[in-house]
Enzyme design. Structure first.
Site, mmCIF file in Angstrom:
data_model
loop_
_atom_site.group_PDB
_atom_site.id
_atom_site.type_symbol
_atom_site.label_atom_id
_atom_site.label_comp_id
_atom_site.label_asym_id
_atom_site.label_seq_id
_atom_site.Cartn_x
_atom_site.Cartn_y
_atom_site.Cartn_z
ATOM 1 N N ASP A 48 0.638 -1.051 0.242
ATOM 2 C CA ASP A 48 0.226 -0.253 0.018
ATOM 3 C C ASP A 48 0.981 1.090 0.407
ATOM 4 O O ASP A 48 0.087 2.430 0.233
ATOM 5 C CB ASP A 48 -1.149 -0.058 1.383
ATOM 6 C CG ASP A 48 -0.748 0.176 2.867
ATOM 7 O OD1 ASP A 48 0.868 -0.282 2.706
ATOM 8 O OD2 ASP A 48 -1.416 -0.344 3.673
ATOM 9 N N SER A 49 2.203 0.804 -0.250
ATOM 10 C CA SER A 49 3.504 2.126 -0.231
ATOM 11 C C SER A 49 2.962 2.582 -1.310
ATOM 12 O O SER A 49 3.340 3.827 -1.635
ATOM 13 C CB SER A 49 4.541 2.088 0.149
ATOM 14 O OG SER A 49 4.905 1.026 -0.774
ATOM 15 N N ASP A 87 -0.831 -6.232 -0.226
ATOM 16 C CA ASP A 87 -1.437 -5.685 1.170
ATOM 17 C C ASP A 87 -3.210 -5.399 1.295
ATOM 18 O O ASP A 87 -3.687 -5.156 0.425
ATOM 19 C CB ASP A 87 -0.372 -4.234 1.294
ATOM 20 C CG ASP A 87 0.549 -4.194 1.738
ATOM 21 O OD1 ASP A 87 0.566 -5.344 3.078
ATOM 22 O OD2 ASP A 87 1.339 -3.114 1.928
ATOM 23 N N LYS A 115 -0.808 -9.535 3.031
ATOM 24 C CA LYS A 115 -0.536 -9.073 3.867
ATOM 25 C C LYS A 115 -1.293 -7.097 5.116
ATOM 26 O O LYS A 115 -2.078 -7.396 4.387
ATOM 27 C CB LYS A 115 1.139 -7.966 3.478
ATOM 28 C CG LYS A 115 1.379 -8.030 4.911
ATOM 29 C CD LYS A 115 3.426 -6.635 4.694
ATOM 30 C CE LYS A 115 3.528 -6.138 3.538
ATOM 31 N NZ LYS A 115 2.668 -4.564 4.614
ATOM 32 N N GLU A 117 -1.506 -5.767 9.048
ATOM 33 C CA GLU A 117 -0.375 -5.056 9.632
ATOM 34 C C GLU A 117 -0.942 -4.601 11.071
ATOM 35 O O GLU A 117 -2.446 -4.725 11.595
ATOM 36 C CB GLU A 117 -0.369 -3.420 9.382
ATOM 37 C CG GLU A 117 0.526 -3.087 8.249
ATOM 38 C CD GLU A 117 0.256 -1.334 7.884
ATOM 39 O OE1 GLU A 117 0.222 -0.802 9.106
ATOM 40 O OE2 GLU A 117 1.526 -1.001 6.788
ATOM 41 N N GLU A 184 9.309 -3.817 11.078
ATOM 42 C CA GLU A 184 9.621 -3.033 10.068
ATOM 43 C C GLU A 184 10.601 -1.760 10.953
ATOM 44 O O GLU A 184 9.472 -1.580 12.387
ATOM 45 C CB GLU A 184 8.588 -1.860 9.645
ATOM 46 C CG GLU A 184 9.109 -0.628 8.754
ATOM 47 C CD GLU A 184 7.618 -0.401 7.759
ATOM 48 O OE1 GLU A 184 6.890 -1.237 7.150
ATOM 49 O OE2 GLU A 184 7.940 0.781 7.229
HETATM 50 O O1 KIV Z 1 3.163 -1.356 1.960
HETATM 51 C C1 KIV Z 1 4.703 -1.647 1.409
HETATM 52 O O2 KIV Z 1 5.867 -0.996 0.587
HETATM 53 C C2 KIV Z 1 5.436 -2.215 2.664
HETATM 54 C C3 KIV Z 1 6.830 -2.902 2.960
HETATM 55 C C4 KIV Z 1 7.277 -3.306 3.648
HETATM 56 C C5 KIV Z 1 7.809 -2.305 1.662
HETATM 57 O O3 KIV Z 1 4.621 -2.507 3.435
#
Ligand code: KIV
Length: 268
Positions: A48-49, A87, A115, A117, A184
């Protein structure tokens, strides 16, 4: 494509025992997915970056599930061989029902795993997803989706209380069935300790050299966004300069040949 979460986790645990070192990068679109697919990475993350690096938002909270689905589908069209992880964006896994719906939407778009968080607070959701056949990569330590609520982008685990919480988060996500965990911006000594403590691989980002592997954002690694790069991110290319040079060459070329009949063109 579907992969049984238990099989994936068992394979990753075995690789860790054999001393494998993971290398992963993010992709945001079809060309980056396709180029990275042939690079030999362990996995590609539609992170999500992309909210920041591809869409110009201030942080990762600027991305919706719909946008993640759109980008995941684009990356997936270019990826044939590498494990794809996408993400779950902020707000898309607040309840078990919502998390399942969101994860299925990302899977429909072409990802194999998702993924999310969080540590102890997301374990019920993590268990629900894996029990429904969706492999989950956890993400603990600094949580970009929560930076505004917390203290910004600062090193995690500097004091005893915080270090204890990160240790507990690591154990909790392993116990809940994650096949790996992204760690992270955690102080390197703690990252080392967690890496030894877990049987699933620990993929570090800004967490020193002792994790089982590393993940970085492609635009940082390739030098695509020279206006910003986190201190910990190594840069191995200069895509920005290549693009600027190509554009300048094109402009010179395009303006070199005078119009055949300027008067005619102006009257159109
Ligand atoms: O969104 C992202 O780029 C991440 C990092 C771990 C690279 O979650």
């Amino acid at each position: 494509m579907k992969i049984d979460p238990l099989l994936l986790r068992a394979a990753w645990i075995k690789k860790k025992q054999e001393g494998h070192r993971w290398a992963a990068l993010t992709a945001t679109d079809y060309p980056s997915g396709r180029l990275l697919d042939s690079a030999g990475l362990d996995f590609i993350l539609v992170g999500d970056s992309l909210a920041m690096v591809a869409l110009g938002h201030a942080d990762t909270r600027g991305v919706t599930l719909q946008t993640m689905v759109h980008h995941t589908a684009a990356v997936a069209r270019g990826v044939q061989h590498t494990l794809l992880v996408a993400d779950l964006p902020d707000g898309s896994y607040k309840t078990e029902e919502r998390a399942l719906k969101s994860a299925f939407a990302l899977r429909q778009a072409g990802t194999i795993a998702v993924k999310l968080e969080g540590g102890q607070d997301v374990c019920t959701i993590l268990k629900t997803l894996t029990s429904r056949g969706i492999p989950v990569l956890a993400h603990i330590g600094l949580l970009p989706q929560r930076v505004r609520k917390e203290d910004g982008y600062r090193k995690q685990g500097k004091n005893t209380e915080e270090a204890e919480r990160i240790r507990a988060d690591a154990l909790a996500v392993e116990e809940a069935g994650a096949f790996g965990v992204v760690l992270e911006m955690v102080v390197p000594s703690l990252a080392d300790e967690i890496t030894r403590m877990l049987s699933i691989p620990v993929i570090g980002i800004g967490s020193g050299e002792c994790c089982d592997g590393k993940i970085l954002v492609l635009s940082d690694v390739a030098g695509f966004s020279p206006w910003f790069r986190p201190k910990f991110a190594a840069c191995y290319g200069n895509v920005a300069r290549e693009i600027q040079c190509a554009a300048e060459k094109f402009i010179r070329e395009a303006r070199k040949t005078p119009l055949k009949n300027p008067g005619e063109s102006a009257s159109l």
